[in-house]
Scaffold this motif. Structure first.
Motif, PDB file in Angstrom:
ATOM      1  N   ASP A  35      -2.138  -8.067  -5.825  1.00 44.54           N
ATOM      2  CA  ASP A  35      -1.987  -7.485  -7.173  1.00 44.54           C
ATOM      3  C   ASP A  35      -2.214  -5.976  -7.133  1.00 44.54           C
ATOM      4  O   ASP A  35      -1.426  -5.193  -7.695  1.00 44.54           O
ATOM      5  N   ASP A  36      -3.330  -5.569  -6.449  1.00 43.47           N
ATOM      6  CA  ASP A  36      -3.657  -4.140  -6.374  1.00 43.47           C
ATOM      7  C   ASP A  36      -2.542  -3.365  -5.687  1.00 43.47           C
ATOM      8  O   ASP A  36      -2.143  -2.273  -6.135  1.00 43.47           O
ATOM      9  N   SER A  37      -2.022  -3.949  -4.598  1.00 43.33           N
ATOM     10  CA  SER A  37      -0.971  -3.251  -3.847  1.00 43.33           C
ATOM     11  C   SER A  37       0.287  -3.099  -4.688  1.00 43.33           C
ATOM     12  O   SER A  37       0.906  -2.033  -4.738  1.00 43.33           O
ATOM     13  N   GLU A  39       0.511  -3.112  -7.924  1.00 46.10           N
ATOM     14  CA  GLU A  39       0.252  -2.146  -9.004  1.00 46.10           C
ATOM     15  C   GLU A  39       0.301  -0.729  -8.449  1.00 46.10           C
ATOM     16  O   GLU A  39       0.838   0.206  -9.076  1.00 46.10           O
ATOM     17  N   GLY A  40      -0.287  -0.517  -7.232  1.00 42.61           N
ATOM     18  CA  GLY A  40      -0.261   0.807  -6.576  1.00 42.61           C
ATOM     19  C   GLY A  40       1.168   1.257  -6.345  1.00 42.61           C
ATOM     20  O   GLY A  40       1.517   2.420  -6.610  1.00 42.61           O
ATOM     21  N   VAL A  41       2.015   0.322  -5.880  1.00 38.66           N
ATOM     22  CA  VAL A  41       3.422   0.658  -5.614  1.00 38.66           C
ATOM     23  C   VAL A  41       4.109   1.057  -6.924  1.00 38.66           C
ATOM     24  O   VAL A  41       4.816   2.067  -7.001  1.00 38.66           O
ATOM     25  N   ARG A  42       3.853   0.255  -7.962  1.00 34.25           N
ATOM     26  CA  ARG A  42       4.513   0.545  -9.252  1.00 34.25           C
ATOM     27  C   ARG A  42       4.122   1.939  -9.752  1.00 34.25           C
ATOM     28  O   ARG A  42       4.981   2.755 -10.108  1.00 34.25           O
ATOM     29  N   LEU A  43       2.817   2.263  -9.724  1.00 33.35           N
ATOM     30  CA  LEU A  43       2.353   3.555 -10.235  1.00 33.35           C
ATOM     31  C   LEU A  43       2.871   4.707  -9.377  1.00 33.35           C
ATOM     32  O   LEU A  43       3.282   5.768  -9.883  1.00 33.35           O
ATOM     33  N   ALA A  44       2.902   4.489  -8.025  1.00 30.86           N
ATOM     34  CA  ALA A  44       3.402   5.545  -7.127  1.00 30.86           C
ATOM     35  C   ALA A  44       4.875   5.827  -7.409  1.00 30.86           C
ATOM     36  O   ALA A  44       5.319   6.997  -7.418  1.00 30.86           O
ATOM     37  N   MET A  45       5.632   4.755  -7.686  1.00 34.91           N
ATOM     38  CA  MET A  45       7.064   4.967  -7.983  1.00 34.91           C
ATOM     39  C   MET A  45       7.237   5.702  -9.316  1.00 34.91           C
ATOM     40  O   MET A  45       8.109   6.552  -9.473  1.00 34.91           O
ATOM     41  N   GLU A  46       6.357   5.370 -10.257  1.00 39.70           N
ATOM     42  CA  GLU A  46       6.398   6.086 -11.537  1.00 39.70           C
ATOM     43  C   GLU A  46       6.111   7.568 -11.325  1.00 39.70           C
ATOM     44  O   GLU A  46       6.748   8.455 -11.920  1.00 39.70           O
ATOM     45  N   LEU A  47       5.127   7.834 -10.424  1.00 39.40           N
ATOM     46  CA  LEU A  47       4.782   9.229 -10.118  1.00 39.40           C
ATOM     47  C   LEU A  47       5.977   9.954  -9.502  1.00 39.40           C
ATOM     48  O   LEU A  47       6.269  11.117  -9.828  1.00 39.40           O
ATOM     49  N   GLN A  48       6.678   9.237  -8.602  1.00 34.74           N
ATOM     50  CA  GLN A  48       7.877   9.846  -7.988  1.00 34.74           C
ATOM     51  C   GLN A  48       8.893  10.216  -9.080  1.00 34.74           C
ATOM     52  O   GLN A  48       9.469  11.305  -9.092  1.00 34.74           O
ATOM     53  N   ASN A 155       0.867   0.568   0.667  1.00 32.37           N
ATOM     54  CA  ASN A 155       0.606  -0.567  -0.227  1.00 32.37           C
ATOM     55  C   ASN A 155       1.522  -1.743   0.056  1.00 32.37           C
ATOM     56  O   ASN A 155       1.099  -2.912  -0.005  1.00 32.37           O
ATOM     57  N   ARG A 156       2.780  -1.435   0.373  1.00 31.59           N
ATOM     58  CA  ARG A 156       3.718  -2.524   0.669  1.00 31.59           C
ATOM     59  C   ARG A 156       3.251  -3.283   1.916  1.00 31.59           C
ATOM     60  O   ARG A 156       3.219  -4.509   1.944  1.00 31.59           O
ATOM     61  N   ARG A 157       2.872  -2.479   2.943  1.00 26.90           N
ATOM     62  CA  ARG A 157       2.422  -3.125   4.196  1.00 26.90           C
ATOM     63  C   ARG A 157       1.161  -3.974   3.929  1.00 26.90           C
ATOM     64  O   ARG A 157       1.026  -5.082   4.421  1.00 26.90           O
ATOM     65  N   GLN A 158       0.279  -3.383   3.109  1.00 29.34           N
ATOM     66  CA  GLN A 158      -0.960  -4.103   2.780  1.00 29.34           C
ATOM     67  C   GLN A 158      -0.651  -5.444   2.097  1.00 29.34           C
ATOM     68  O   GLN A 158      -1.215  -6.484   2.458  1.00 29.34           O
ATOM     69  N   ALA A 159       0.278  -5.408   1.131  1.00 33.96           N
ATOM     70  CA  ALA A 159       0.649  -6.626   0.398  1.00 33.96           C
ATOM     71  C   ALA A 159       1.277  -7.639   1.348  1.00 33.96           C
ATOM     72  O   ALA A 159       0.966  -8.841   1.304  1.00 33.96           O
ATOM     73  N   GLN A 160       2.164  -7.115   2.251  1.00 35.80           N
ATOM     74  CA  GLN A 160       2.825  -8.054   3.168  1.00 35.80           C
ATOM     75  C   GLN A 160       1.805  -8.706   4.106  1.00 35.80           C
ATOM     76  O   GLN A 160       1.845  -9.921   4.345  1.00 35.80           O
TER      77      GLN A 160
END
Ligand code: ADP
Length: 491
Positions: A35-37, A39-48, A155-160
């Motif tokens: 979940d954390d990963s 969410e981190g990916v989603r927020l990072a993409m928003e930042l991009q 984060n993606r690697r962490q989630a995987q």
């Protein structure tokens, strides 16, 4: 064995419960990490996105300012709103950081984004030409975007990795649960087999034995095996069966004894009556007297037997009644001796002990019955004749009468048994007719008076029976020293 199988099942259940709880907490942690990963990916993409938006808006602003269409300050609120949005997202994204590497990556992202925003703000401030602004800030933008991408990748690697770990735990749990289920099934089958062998089989065997016994197989006895409860049931059944057989044998012996004891006097009576032949000469007075004596003795014998039987049934039904009064035991003993003296001249029957009365509280008829039984036994079981000493006295504040003979005596192991109903000592069973009720009745009578009847005996030397009764209240002590304690006559 049953206990072992049950313990195995219990241990397996405990282990599987512990494994389940471990697995659940691990999966819980893994799903939070995923979940954390995410969410981190989603927020990072928003930042991009926001970075791109800011870059485009600031480029447009610089180009419009260069063309004189707008002043850079006109777009300032929109640009500041983007920066504020970025700052909020950066605070949010920090909540989902789950490792030190991720933390340092995020710091790098923050640093580079701020570097970029600072450079851009300076370029806007001095209305730099768009070409120069793009050249000057592009490396910073690229660096910030690259950091963001690194953060996303991390984060993606962490989630995987978390998903892979969860999948591997999932298959481990599958294997474990199948293993535990198999072991539990084996243990259950083991418990059932053990139960069958240790409980059901002995139970069925016990039932078969009981059925056989009920159908009349008197030799049927249970095997004492299996769990302790079953063993004790089997032992109780065997004991009960033994007692039943023993009682049956006793009853048969009793009936045989009664029949024998009734037949003997009847035969004697028939013989006596038959000897008077009406066709022959009239019998002499002497013959009539002897016949009369004989008939009287046989009738007495039958009367005693019937009396014992009646008393036995009364005692059995708890209906033995006593008419208590103060009576002199010495007198009762003398009367009993008188009664038996003429019947057995081969025995010298004496009464000794207290010179004065020994007054007991008793039912005189019942005490006479006991004394008659003791004296009659003393005669019966002294077939060679000899002295029969009756001694009356006081002993320890109680009245006592002892009847001592010099007869065959009783074996030590039979001493207590002769007081049981229908029990007769082995040595006398064939020798002397009797039913085996007299002593049992006599002891019950003594007990009912609050007294006792005991015996001391030695085989071949004789016996001493001792009847103890309560003294009557206020009775004057006997005028001579108390009777000597009776002893077994020495050979
Ligand atoms: P019975 O004399 O009819 O058999 P009792 O109950 O009076 O019944 O006696 C039980 C048994 O005790 C007798 O069969 C005999 O074996 C034993 N017994 C009783 N009195 C004497 C005695 N004085 N001497 C030896 N044995 C005796």
């Amino acid at each position: 064995m049953v206990h072992g199988a049950i313990a195995t099942i219990a241990v397996l259940l405990l282990l599987s419960a512990a494994a389940m709880s471990l697995l659940t907490s691990f999966l819980h942690r893994t799903s939070r990490l995923i979940d954390d990963s995410v969410e981190g990916v989603r927020l990072a993409m928003e930042l991009q996105q926001r970075m791109t938006q800011y870059n485009m808006l600031s480029n447009v602003t610089l180009a419009s300012a260069e063309a004189g269409l707008v002043r850079p300050r006109d777009n300032s609120p929109a640009l500041e709103a983007i920066v504020a949005g970025v700052d909020r997202r950066l605070v949010e994204v920090r909540e989902y950081v789950s490792s030190p590497e991720e933390d340092s990556l995020l710091r790098e992202v923050e640093q580079r984004m701020h570097d970029y925003f600072a450079a851009r703000a300076a370029l806007l401030e001095r209305r730099a030409p768009p070409g120069e602004a793009i050249r000057a800030s592009s490396p910073l933008l690229d660096a910030a975007m690259t950091s963001l991408q690194d953060f996303v990748d991390k984060n993606r690697r962490q989630a995987q990795a978390a998903m892979r770990r969860a999948a591997s735990w999932d298959s481990t749990a599958d294997v474990l649960s199948i293993g535990v289920a198999l072991l539990a099934a084996i243990a259950t089958v083991g418990a059932l087999v053990a139960l069958e062998r240790c409980v059901h089989a002995p139970l069925a065997a016990l039932k078969r034995v009981i059925d056989r016994f009920a159908r009349g197989d008197k030799a049927a006895r249970a095997q004492v095996t299996g769990p302790s409860e079953l063993r004790s049931i089997a032992a109780v059944f065997n004991g009960m069966a033994d007692r039943l057989i023993y009682q049956e044998a006793n009853q048969l012996a009793f009936i045989a004894g009664v029949a024998h004891d009734l037949r003997n006097p009847l035969t004697a009576l028939r013989f006596t009556v038959g000897s008077f032949d009406s066709s022959g000469p009239a019998p002499t007075a002497e013959r009539v007297r002897r016949a009369n004596d004989l008939v009287g003795r046989q009738v007495d014998r039958m009367e005693r037997l019937v009396g014992d039987l009646l008393d036995a049934t009364r005692i059995h039904a708890g209906r033995l009644e006593l008419r208590l009064e103060a009576c002199d035991l010495r007198e009762l003993a003398r009367e009993a001796a008188e009664l038996f003296r003429p019947l057995s001249p081969a025995h010298e029957i004496t009464v000794e002990g207290a010179a004065g009365p020994v007054v007991a509280r008793c039912d005189p008829a019942r005490v006479a019955q006991v004394l008659n039984n003791l004296i009659s036994n003393a005669i019966k079981y002294s077939p060679q004749g000899g002295a029969i000493a009756i001694s009356v006295g006081e002993d320890g504040g109680r009245a006592s009468v002892t009847v001592a003979d010099q007869g065959i005596g009783v074996e030590p192991e039979e001493i207590e048994r002769i007081f049981e109903p229908f029990r007769r000592a082995d040595a006398t069973r064939e020798l002397v007719p009797g039913v085996g009720l007299g002593l049992w009745v006599a002891r019950r009578i003594a007990d009912a008076h609050g007294g006792s009847l005991e015996v001391k005996s030695a085989p071949g030397r004789g016996s001493v029976f001792r009847l103890v009764l309560p003294l009557a209240e206020g009775a004057a002590p006997a005028s001579s020293p108390s009777a000597q304690a009776a002893s077994i006559p020495r050979s």
